[in-house]
Design an enzyme around this catalytic site. Structure first.
Site, PDB file in Angstrom:
ATOM      1  N   LYS A  81       0.847  -1.188   0.000  1.00  0.00           N
ATOM      2  CA  LYS A  81       0.000   0.000   0.000  1.00  0.00           C
ATOM      3  C   LYS A  81       0.889   1.248   0.000  1.00  0.00           C
ATOM      4  O   LYS A  81       1.912   1.282   0.690  1.00  0.00           O
ATOM      5  CB  LYS A  81      -0.895  -0.032   1.237  1.00  0.00           C
ATOM      6  N   SER A 154      -9.624   1.552   2.883  1.00  0.00           N
ATOM      7  CA  SER A 154      -8.729   2.370   2.077  1.00  0.00           C
ATOM      8  C   SER A 154      -7.690   1.544   1.311  1.00  0.00           C
ATOM      9  O   SER A 154      -6.995   2.056   0.460  1.00  0.00           O
ATOM     10  CB  SER A 154      -7.992   3.373   2.979  1.00  0.00           C
ATOM     11  N   SER A 178     -10.019  -1.093   7.007  1.00  0.00           N
ATOM     12  CA  SER A 178      -9.455  -0.789   5.689  1.00  0.00           C
ATOM     13  C   SER A 178      -8.687  -1.923   5.035  1.00  0.00           C
ATOM     14  O   SER A 178      -8.316  -1.819   3.867  1.00  0.00           O
ATOM     15  CB  SER A 178      -8.547   0.443   5.775  1.00  0.00           C
TER      16      SER A 178
END
Length: 450
Positions: A81, A154, A178
């Protein structure tokens, strides 16, 4: 995509490496080609680290050929990420604020992956600073099963990349769901480990007391291997599954927001566990209904504190809704934050009391399948989306989402497994059992729209 080498398990790919049937260089080149082909539609990657990945693959091939074996991830393509630092590679956090940021150090979790021989293929897309909405500069990550829907936030880029075969596993972060929400939407396994188990040094924070980093993979077993690499410790649970006492978190198994197809998959999962001899019982956690408010009363001010400088100096560089949420955190009364932290301590004790009667808890991960867009975190729909995941950020207990089936439209449905602190291995073991007992463990992705 049956018999697709990029959709194999990590263990099977490693076996083929060591038998000489496949090589890390081949797999990495195929992975980079697939990223080139599919990423325009998915928007899963912000930065593709093609040349460093090729160098790591060549090194892995040389090492394995010479008898140096760094472990299960040796030569395996993995993604990060884009709030995790890798020296010399941009860490944008999905925001214009950090578009030109080039860290001078590599985060310890990424360094562990490198030391384990993983091939880091790129940095994945995310909601801006893991918080607001997709920044217009980067856009939404689309769901591999329906490009007209979100992959979730996210850590949506990580989940979509894994589901579509753009990497074998990825690292995400989770502050209110997330990792687990994108895992549910994309039909993969995603673990929020015990708080503090994975080192967050070099990972840009959203809310320091709620943040976790953890694995996303196509199965609980692959997630286990990634977690071992991230922590440098063995993650193993060898007890019999059929003797477990499983609690159904009744408040989260129901609710007005629950879609029928999600409720049906969850009921089918419960039936499959019972058929396998596992004892299920409904459980209630007192005061759990206050978790939505407590989560936001902690998240909002902690996030605003992390952004106080940029919020004053560069407010227009944020996406408008991200900026609004950061401004909300600046005006939240301190007493609301303190009371939320007090509630949090009580909630931990409430869950520990329940775990005195059951070994593990299960619930749906999210009340619905992937929507067209991510809801605003600070809104009512955002609260409902995180209702089943957020409480476990408050407690810091392990929580895993696994694919347990599909809804009427063929979209994945996730079931969540929650265990006491430190029992991440148990969560992954029951997750593997759910994948075996339901349709969720299949890697057949022929229903995807890519």
């Amino acid at each position: 995509m049956k018999n697709d080498p990029l959709m194999q398990s990590i263990a099977e790919t490693g076996r083929l490496y060591r038998s000489g049937t496949l090589s890390p260089v081949e797999i990495t080149e195929w992975t980079l080609t697939r990223i080139e082909q599919l990423n325009p539609g998915l928007n899963a990657f912000i930065t593709v680290m093609a040349e460093p990945a090729r160098q790591q693959a060549e090194q892995a091939e040389r090492e394995l050929g010479s008898g140096l074996d760094r472990g299960p991830l040796h030569g395996i393509p993995v993604a990060l990420k884009d709030l995790i630092d890798v020296q010399g590679t941009p860490t944008t956090c999905g925001s214009r604020i950090r578009a030109q940021d080039h860290p001078t150090r590599t985060a310890p979790l990424a360094r562990r992956l490198e030391e384990g021989g993983a091939v880091l293929v790129g940095k994945t897309n995310m909601l801006e600073f893991a918080y607001g909405v997709p920044h217009p500069d980067y856009g939404q990550t689309n769901n591999p099963h329906d490009l007209g829907r979100t992959a979730g936030g996210s850590s949506g880029g990580s989940a979509a990349a894994v589901a579509a075969g753009l990497c074998f596993a990825a690292v995400g972060t989770d502050t209110g769901g997330s990792i687990r929400i994108p895992a549910a939407y994309c039909g993969v396994a995603g673990l929020k480990p015990t708080y503090g188990l994975v080192d967050l040094t070099g990972v840009f924070p959203l809310a320091w007391s709620l943040d976790h980093a953890g694995p996303l993979a196509r199965s609980s077993e692959d997630a286990r291997l990634l977690l071992e690499a991230l922590t440098g410790t063995a993650i193993c649970w060898s007890g019999p599954i059929d003797t477990l006492k499983v609690g159904v978190l009744r408040l989260h198994a129901e609710g007005p927001e629950m879609q029928l197809e999600v409720a049906e998959v969850f009921a089918s999962t419960c039936h499959a566990l019972q058929t396998a001899g596992i004892k299920l019982r409904d459980v209630q956690v007192p005061d759990l209904e206050w978790a939505d408010e407590a989560l936001m009363n902690i998240l909002l001010p902690e996030a605003s504190a992390a952004h106080s400088g940029w919020l004053q100096e560069r407010p227009s560089d944020y996406a408008p809704l991200t900026r609004i949420q950061l401004e909300l955190g600046c005006v939240l009364p301190a007493v609301a934050y303190v009371r939320a932290q007090q509630y949090r301590r009580r909630l931990v004790q409430r869950f520990l009391a329940v775990f005195g009667d059951v070994d593990v808890l299960i619930s749906p991960t999210v009340a619905w399948v992937a929507p067209a867009e991510d809801p605003v975190i600070a809104g009512d729909e955002g609260a409902a989306e995180a209702r089943r995941s957020g409480p476990h950020n408050l407690t810091g207990f392990p929580a895993l989402s696994v694919r347990a089936g599909v809804g009427a439209a063929g979209l994945p449905v996730g079931v969540q497994v929650i265990t006491p602190p430190g029992q991440d291995a148990l969560a992954l073991a029951l997750g593997s059992a759910i994948e075996r007992l339901t349709a969720g463990g299949s890697n057949d992705s022929t229903s995807a729209d890519w």
